[in-house]
Motif scaffolding. Structure first.
Motif, PDB file in Angstrom:
ATOM      1  N   GLN A   1     -54.563  40.588   0.877  1.00 40.77           N
ATOM      2  CA  GLN A   1     -55.846  39.922   1.066  1.00 40.77           C
ATOM      3  C   GLN A   1     -56.372  40.237   2.459  1.00 40.77           C
TER       4      GLN A   1
ATOM      5  N   ASP B   1     -53.583  32.366  -9.092  1.00 43.07           N
ATOM      6  CA  ASP B   1     -53.334  33.357 -10.131  1.00 43.07           C
ATOM      7  C   ASP B   1     -54.586  34.184 -10.388  1.00 43.07           C
ATOM      8  N   GLU B   2     -54.357  35.446 -10.658  1.00 45.99           N
ATOM      9  CA  GLU B   2     -55.452  36.314 -11.067  1.00 45.99           C
ATOM     10  C   GLU B   2     -55.343  36.501 -12.571  1.00 45.99           C
ATOM     11  N   GLY B   3     -56.466  36.758 -13.209  1.00 48.39           N
ATOM     12  CA  GLY B   3     -56.423  36.979 -14.647  1.00 48.39           C
ATOM     13  C   GLY B   3     -56.975  35.789 -15.393  1.00 48.39           C
TER      14      GLY B   3
ATOM     15  N   GLY C   1     -60.747  31.340  -5.787  1.00 49.93           N
ATOM     16  CA  GLY C   1     -61.132  32.740  -5.627  1.00 49.93           C
ATOM     17  C   GLY C   1     -60.659  33.267  -4.276  1.00 49.93           C
ATOM     18  N   ASP C   2     -60.918  34.543  -4.032  1.00 52.42           N
ATOM     19  CA  ASP C   2     -60.498  35.182  -2.781  1.00 52.42           C
ATOM     20  C   ASP C   2     -61.103  34.502  -1.556  1.00 52.42           C
TER      21      ASP C   2
END
Length: 174
Positions: A27, A101-103, A125-126
């Motif tokens: 990140q 988690d991503e996805g 989110g990021d």
């Protein structure tokens, strides 16, 4: 033989942490949020569809648990967070799980149900991860009734659990 079994246990515990560090280190660099600073704004939607902002928690002690569904120490923290929610919820404690988690959000929803989380969960989110300066998971922020960061805990252990509860008791008494 004992050494190999010990190594396997160590590998099983440390591999998820190493993967978490790798994911989070990819990140963009962010300022590290410090104790005593105003908590960054949040604008999330829980897995059940409720919109959430930091102002929803004004006047409450808020525990924000940044976690991932695949993180072993994160999973170990959940029973303790559920117990804190039950024990101190009527005294002004609020807990918010924040998944990194991503996805698929479906995976997070399934995790919430399977693990019997008794508090709301949203996916960060990021930008939010950067705002809170996440470097590892679990990272638990305790935010006081005025929206200021009272404590930050990284990782999870019995000592961390006790320190979180001590912080909550102190803040609820203020």
């Amino acid at each position: 033989m004992k050494t190999r079994i010990g190594f396997k246990k160590l590998a099983v515990r440390t591999l998820p942490l190493a993967l978490a560090a790798l994911v989070l280190s990819s990140q963009p660099a962010a300022a590290i949020l410090q104790k005593g600073e105003k908590a960054p704004a949040i604008k999330l939607t829980t897995t059940s569809g409720q919109p959430i902002t930091l102002s929803n928690y004004r006047g409450y002690v808020l525990v924000m648990d940044f976690f991932a569904t695949w993180c072993i120490p994160c999973k170990e923290a959940i029973p303790h967070l559920n117990a804190l929610n039950s024990k101190y919820g009527k005294q002004g404690l609020q807990i918010l799980g924040v998944s990194v988690d991503e996805g698929s959000d479906r995976d997070v929803k399934d995790f919430v149900v399977a693990r019997h989380l008794t508090y709301p969960v949203a996916v960060a989110g990021d930008e939010m991860q950067a705002d809170y300066g996440l470097r590892s998971i679990p990272t638990i922020y305790v935010i006081n009734k005025k929206g200021m960061v009272a404590e930050k805990f990284q990782g999870y252990s019995d000592q961390t659990a006790k320190a979180i509860e001590d912080t909550i008791k102190r803040l609820l008494a203020e």
